[in-house]
Write a protein that holds these residues in place. Structure first.
Motif, PDB file in Angstrom:
ATOM      1  N   GLN A 184       0.727  -1.241   0.045  1.00 12.75           N
ATOM      2  CA  GLN A 184       0.048   0.024   0.010  1.00 12.75           C
ATOM      3  C   GLN A 184       0.934   1.425   0.091  1.00 12.75           C
ATOM      4  O   GLN A 184       0.730   2.240  -0.609  1.00 12.75           O
ATOM      5  CB  GLN A 184      -0.917  -0.017   1.213  1.00 12.75           C
ATOM      6  N   ALA A 185       1.838   1.169   0.877  1.00 14.83           N
ATOM      7  CA  ALA A 185       2.741   2.565   0.801  1.00 14.83           C
ATOM      8  C   ALA A 185       3.406   2.701  -0.645  1.00 14.83           C
ATOM      9  O   ALA A 185       3.585   3.952  -0.780  1.00 14.83           O
ATOM     10  CB  ALA A 185       3.872   2.004   1.942  1.00 14.83           C
ATOM     11  N   TRP A 186       4.000   1.581  -1.083  1.00 11.78           N
ATOM     12  CA  TRP A 186       4.830   1.822  -2.227  1.00 11.78           C
ATOM     13  C   TRP A 186       3.794   2.181  -3.462  1.00 11.78           C
ATOM     14  O   TRP A 186       4.095   2.983  -4.367  1.00 11.78           O
ATOM     15  CB  TRP A 186       5.574   0.752  -2.542  1.00 11.78           C
ATOM     16  N   TYR A 187       2.540   1.895  -3.580  1.00 11.40           N
ATOM     17  CA  TYR A 187       1.533   2.086  -4.283  1.00 11.40           C
ATOM     18  C   TYR A 187       1.082   3.626  -4.212  1.00 11.40           C
ATOM     19  O   TYR A 187       1.265   4.420  -5.291  1.00 11.40           O
ATOM     20  CB  TYR A 187       0.192   1.113  -4.041  1.00 11.40           C
ATOM     21  N   SER A 206      11.398   1.123  12.678  1.00  8.72           N
ATOM     22  CA  SER A 206      12.374   1.954  12.462  1.00  8.72           C
ATOM     23  C   SER A 206      11.889   3.415  11.469  1.00  8.72           C
ATOM     24  O   SER A 206      12.634   4.347  11.277  1.00  8.72           O
ATOM     25  CB  SER A 206      13.648   1.559  11.719  1.00  8.72           C
ATOM     26  N   GLU A 207      10.864   3.277  11.258  1.00 12.02           N
ATOM     27  CA  GLU A 207      10.281   4.259  10.227  1.00 12.02           C
ATOM     28  C   GLU A 207       9.139   4.968  10.863  1.00 12.02           C
ATOM     29  O   GLU A 207       8.464   4.511  11.737  1.00 12.02           O
ATOM     30  CB  GLU A 207       9.673   3.603   9.241  1.00 12.02           C
ATOM     31  N   ASN A 248      -3.912   2.496  17.387  1.00 12.80           N
ATOM     32  CA  ASN A 248      -4.083   3.834  16.516  1.00 12.80           C
ATOM     33  C   ASN A 248      -3.674   3.746  14.993  1.00 12.80           C
ATOM     34  O   ASN A 248      -2.871   2.920  14.506  1.00 12.80           O
ATOM     35  CB  ASN A 248      -2.819   4.792  16.991  1.00 12.80           C
ATOM     36  N   GLU A 249      -4.348   4.220  14.120  1.00  7.92           N
ATOM     37  CA  GLU A 249      -4.224   4.059  12.697  1.00  7.92           C
ATOM     38  C   GLU A 249      -3.101   4.720  12.140  1.00  7.92           C
ATOM     39  O   GLU A 249      -2.737   5.877  12.741  1.00  7.92           O
ATOM     40  CB  GLU A 249      -5.442   4.756  12.038  1.00  7.92           C
ATOM     41  N   ILE A 250      -2.379   4.248  11.318  1.00 11.85           N
ATOM     42  CA  ILE A 250      -1.038   4.762  10.712  1.00 11.85           C
ATOM     43  C   ILE A 250      -1.597   5.717   9.413  1.00 11.85           C
ATOM     44  O   ILE A 250      -2.534   5.290   8.793  1.00 11.85           O
ATOM     45  CB  ILE A 250      -0.257   3.735  10.119  1.00 11.85           C
ATOM     46  N   LYS A 298       4.105  10.543   2.165  1.00 10.41           N
ATOM     47  CA  LYS A 298       5.184  11.281   2.323  1.00 10.41           C
ATOM     48  C   LYS A 298       6.489  10.820   2.671  1.00 10.41           C
ATOM     49  O   LYS A 298       7.698  11.203   2.228  1.00 10.41           O
ATOM     50  CB  LYS A 298       4.996  12.667   3.221  1.00 10.41           C
ATOM     51  N   PHE A 299       6.663   9.977   3.607  1.00  9.61           N
ATOM     52  CA  PHE A 299       7.847   9.200   4.099  1.00  9.61           C
ATOM     53  C   PHE A 299       8.561   8.402   3.137  1.00  9.61           C
ATOM     54  O   PHE A 299       9.599   8.732   2.803  1.00  9.61           O
ATOM     55  CB  PHE A 299       7.397   8.456   5.329  1.00  9.61           C
ATOM     56  N   TYR A 300       7.720   7.504   2.467  1.00 13.44           N
ATOM     57  CA  TYR A 300       8.409   6.893   1.422  1.00 13.44           C
ATOM     58  C   TYR A 300       8.694   7.386   0.171  1.00 13.44           C
ATOM     59  O   TYR A 300       9.695   6.911  -0.528  1.00 13.44           O
ATOM     60  CB  TYR A 300       7.200   5.551   1.003  1.00 13.44           C
ATOM     61  N   GLU A 301       8.003   8.433  -0.162  1.00 10.13           N
ATOM     62  CA  GLU A 301       8.435   9.358  -1.270  1.00 10.13           C
ATOM     63  C   GLU A 301       9.548   9.997  -1.122  1.00 10.13           C
ATOM     64  O   GLU A 301      10.596  10.185  -1.812  1.00 10.13           O
ATOM     65  CB  GLU A 301       7.300  10.493  -1.745  1.00 10.13           C
TER      66      GLU A 301
END
Length: 172
Positions: free
Chosen positions: A37-40, A124-125, A143-145, A152-155
């Motif tokens: 999901q993050a990289w998508y 670690s992220e 808690n939801e991420i 933003k983080f992975y970009e």
């Protein structure tokens, strides 16, 4: 179009089975879903999702509650997902070819990592850390991420690596 998360889960299980791999634990499956999901979000745009589904910042890393609930009666954290876990309603044709290609490329890069490796990475992220706040690492948390934080983080990670491919930015 957003895919049904259960179709994505079933596709991943099937892909591991077809590949002769027998290391897809529930822990690893949850982390693969999170990172897919993050990289998508990074590759397709922050307004597009591979599937509808949020992740919570649990002790062992990001967890999608719907998928946790699907398997909680029959699987533990380290149980293997296998072919008989695929829903009888699964139809690969429900997933667009473009998304199949994305998942295959993603799994070619992330599929080799263990659930423990992916758990350590997520710990670690910023997205997981921010959702947990000041909680102790062993303290329960639902808690939801935040998906905006994820995108933003992975970009940023991709840009900082100076690369344009996920696999080149992975552990930077």
């Amino acid at each position: 179009m957003n895919n049904n998360i259960n179709d994505i889960v079933d596709y991943i299980i099937d892909r591991f089975e077809r590949g002769g791999k027998n290391d897809l634990t529930m822990l690893k499956l949850q982390k693969l879903l999170y990172y897919a999901q993050a990289w998508y979000l990074v590759n397709k745009g922050k307004d597009k999702r591979l599937f509808i589904g949020k992740f919570e910042a649990w002790v062992h890393g990001p967890v999608n509650r719907e998928i946790f609930n699907r398997f909680k009666e029959t699987h533990s954290l380290y149980s293997l997902a296998q072919k008989n876990d695929i829903l009888h309603t699964f139809n690969i044709n429900n997933i667009p070819e473009e998304d199949i290609d994305f998942i295959n490329d993603f799994l070619d890069n992330f599929g080799e990592f263990s659930g423990a490796d992916l758990e350590r990475l997520s710990h670690s992220e910023k997205p997981w850390q921010e959702a947990r706040g000041d909680l102790h690492i062993l303290e329960s948390c639902s808690n939801e991420i935040d998906e905006e934080t994820m995108g933003k983080f992975y970009e940023k990670k991709l840009i900082e690596s100076g690369k344009r491919k996920i696999e080149e930015a992975l552990w930077q």
